[in-house]
Design an enzyme around this catalytic site. Structure first.
Site, short mmCIF file in Angstrom:
data_model
loop_
_atom_site.label_atom_id
_atom_site.label_comp_id
_atom_site.label_asym_id
_atom_site.label_seq_id
_atom_site.Cartn_x
_atom_site.Cartn_y
_atom_site.Cartn_z
N PRO A 268 -7.91 1.36 0.44
CA PRO A 268 -7.38 1.01 1.76
C PRO A 268 -5.90 1.34 1.93
O PRO A 268 -5.06 1.00 1.11
CB PRO A 268 -7.62 -0.50 1.84
CG PRO A 268 -8.85 -0.69 1.02
CD PRO A 268 -8.72 0.27 -0.13
N CYS A 269 -5.60 2.00 3.05
CA CYS A 269 -4.26 2.56 3.25
C CYS A 269 -3.36 1.70 4.13
O CYS A 269 -2.17 1.92 4.15
CB CYS A 269 -4.37 3.96 3.86
SG CYS A 269 -4.99 3.95 5.57
N GLN A 270 -3.87 0.76 4.87
CA GLN A 270 -3.05 0.10 5.89
C GLN A 270 -1.78 -0.56 5.35
O GLN A 270 -0.73 -0.47 5.99
CB GLN A 270 -3.89 -0.92 6.66
CG GLN A 270 -3.24 -1.39 7.95
CD GLN A 270 -3.01 -0.25 8.93
OE1 GLN A 270 -3.81 0.66 9.01
NE2 GLN A 270 -1.92 -0.31 9.66
N PHE B 260 0.12 0.52 3.22
CA PHE B 260 1.06 1.55 2.84
C PHE B 260 1.40 2.49 3.99
O PHE B 260 2.32 3.26 3.89
CB PHE B 260 0.48 2.40 1.70
CG PHE B 260 0.01 1.61 0.52
CD1 PHE B 260 -1.29 1.17 0.44
CD2 PHE B 260 0.88 1.31 -0.51
CE1 PHE B 260 -1.72 0.43 -0.64
CE2 PHE B 260 0.46 0.59 -1.61
CZ PHE B 260 -0.85 0.14 -1.68
N SER B 261 0.65 2.45 5.08
CA SER B 261 0.71 3.51 6.08
C SER B 261 1.87 3.35 7.04
O SER B 261 2.21 2.25 7.45
CB SER B 261 -0.60 3.57 6.87
OG SER B 261 -0.53 4.51 7.90
#
EC number: 2.1.1.37
Length: 521
Positions: A83-85, A87-88
């Site tokens: 999951p990227c959120q 870090f995004s």
């Protein structure tokens, strides 16, 4: 496929709609386990890959063990766009302390217990930024502790760097890839870096990353001339790249056309750009134009306060209504001169710089700007604050309507129609100026390298846009896998699983596409 139709197994974590699956299946990969918690994405995955994916990785890999829904065979390759959120740049940055950030440890449980031969993990660019230095080192240390040879430097890559024959697409999508190979136990003392005190050294670089943003490739297969994505002659052109195709069926679940007010905003700024170009012989400069900053000039502020600006009229143009510029500006409406305001020196330096350039612009062109603002009703409710801003990054594009645009909180951003900024999982769908519409869901799928037969069913267009924004680019994954196998070929040759991977991944040239596959495996 050559080499006796070589095959290898893989597991697909945080699988989304199957971007990793598409890339690995094209090189002989056979998926043995997939998991995706989002119900809509999992349904698309199963629809296209005939593999159930709906589930929660924390149910299948936790402190109690690793079950993988009963699959207990070898794992040759493990993939995961975890999951990227947190870090995004597209959202608030909270880091791995957020609950979902700890899902890396569920990946680690599978790695620890099942020892996949090759790992390909993907995340957003911010993972290697200074705010996440601790998280990056923790990931590298963990993989090395489990016996993997992994570069301490990130592989950062984007699909727009690859020419079309290598699976590239016109989308700037910088992503971090962590690729690793399991080292036979007898070789770990010499291959896994340690400090002088014998601890795992997470800061040692080790092998070079398999890809960088400086990599360049031949324009044509077998050629010597290199592909430069932004080159005007041989680089990307969105309109001729194959992403947008004549004869595509109109999507039934989304209206791609612009609204009346969206068209108004573009028409208005297009008019200003054309007006300034006629006056100067040059396009707009590349800085943010803030119409609200021009009201710092008291002469324009007075006109706004007395409601001197009115909304433009609407007329039927073709089959739709459209706002048209007013032509009834009163005589003497434009001031004879303007008084430059002072800039607050306590403001951040970047803001002072933008204000200075906007003040310079207005001083030079106030007559044209005031008349323009009157024609289009720029200082009326038709223009919210975010639409009274233009970020001109289109260089010498002839018109605003000849660019690719995005409606952003920071303003309308315009770029040349070469390659697009990254698809994101929020509502910033690209507007193709020459077509006067947004990108379709199918076109975003092409930008991600998915084959034409890929089927989203009857799901909401918003879900498709979100899935494309969250997904991995198929051509990039295939390139990263191939370069990893090339780099670690000597190490992979030492094990049967590694030999399977070599025989499959390096069997064909990189233009052997997933489009040759059927949906059923």
């Amino acid at each position: 496929m050559s080499k006796a139709n070589a095959k290898y197994s893989f597991v697909d974590l945080f699988a989304g709609i199957g971007g990793f699956h598409a890339a690995l299946a094209a090189t002989g990969g056979v998926c043995e386990y997939a998991v995706e918690i989002d119900r809509e994405a999992a349904a698309v995955y199963e629809r296209n890959w005939n593999k159930p994916a709906l589930g929660d990785i924390t149910d299948d890999a936790n402190d109690e063990g690793v079950t993988l829904r009963g699959y207990d065979g070898p794992i040759d390759v493990l993939t995961g766009g975890f999951p990227c959120q947190p870090f995004s740049k597209s959202g608030a940055q909270h880091g791995m302390a957020e609950t979902r950030g700890t899902l890396f440890w569920n990946i680690a449980r599978i790695i620890e217990e099942r020892e996949p031969t090759v790992l390909i993990l993907e995340n957003v660019r911010n993972l290697v930024g200074p705010r996440h230095r601790h998280e990056w080192l923790t990931i590298i240390e963990t993989l090395r502790f489990f016996g993997y040879e992994v570069s301490g430097a990130p592989a950062i890559f984007s699909p727009h760097l690859l020419p079309a024959w290598m699976g590239g697409t016109p989308q700037v999508r910088e992503r971090v890839f962590i690729t690793a190979t399991l080292v036979p136990e007898r070789m770990r003392d010499e291959r896994i870096p340690r400090t002088e005190t014998g601890e795992i050294d997470a800061e040692a670089i080790g092998p070079k990353p398999v890809a960088t943003m400086n990599d360049r490739f031949p324009i044509k297969k077998g050629g010597t001339e290199l592909f430069h994505p932004g080159d005007r002659k041989s680089g990307w052109n969105l309109l001729t790249s194959g992403i947008i195709r004549e004869g595509d069926p109109e999507p039934s679940n989304v209206d791609l056309r612009l609204t009346e007010t969206e068209t108004l905003w573009i028409d208005a700024w297009d008019d200003l750009e054309s007006t300034i170009r006629r006056a100067t012989g040059r396009p707009l400069e590349g800085f943010p134009y803030w119409a609200d900053s021009w009201t710092d000039f008291r002469e324009l502020s007075r006109l706004v306060v007395i409601r001197g600006f009115q909304a433009p009229e609407r007329e039927v143009v073709g089959d739709r209504k459209r706002y048209v510029a007013r032509t009834d500006m009163p005589e003497g409406f434009v001031p004879a001169s303007v008084t430059r305001p002072a800039i607050d020196e306590t403001l951040p330096a970047w803001k002072q710089s933008h204000l200075r350039r906007n003040y310079d612009f207005f001083e030079r062109h106030f007559a044209e700007v005031v008349a323009w603002a009157y024609r289009w009703g720029v200082y009326t409710d038709l223009f919210p604050a975010s639409r009274r801003k233009l970020e001109w990054q289109a260089q010498d594009a002839p018109r605003l309507w000849d660019t690719v645009m995005h409606f952003r909180p920071s303003g309308i951003r315009a770029k040349r129609p070469t390659y697009l900024p990254a698809l994101v999982a929020i509502t910033q769908t690209s507007i193709v100026g020459p077509l006067e519409r947004r990108l379709s869901p199918r076109e975003t799928a092409r930008l991600q390298g998915l084959p034409e037969w890929f089927d989203f069913g009857e799901q909401r267009a918003a879900a498709t846009y979100k899935q494309m924004g969250n997904g991995v680019n198929v051509g990039v994954v295939r390139h990263i896998l191939r370069e990893h196998v090339r780099r670690d070929r000597a190490l992979l040759k030492l094990t049967p699983a590694g030999q399977r991977i070599i025989n499959a991944v390096l069997a064909d040239e990189p233009d052997a596409t997933v489009g040759a596959l059927g949906a059923a495996e």
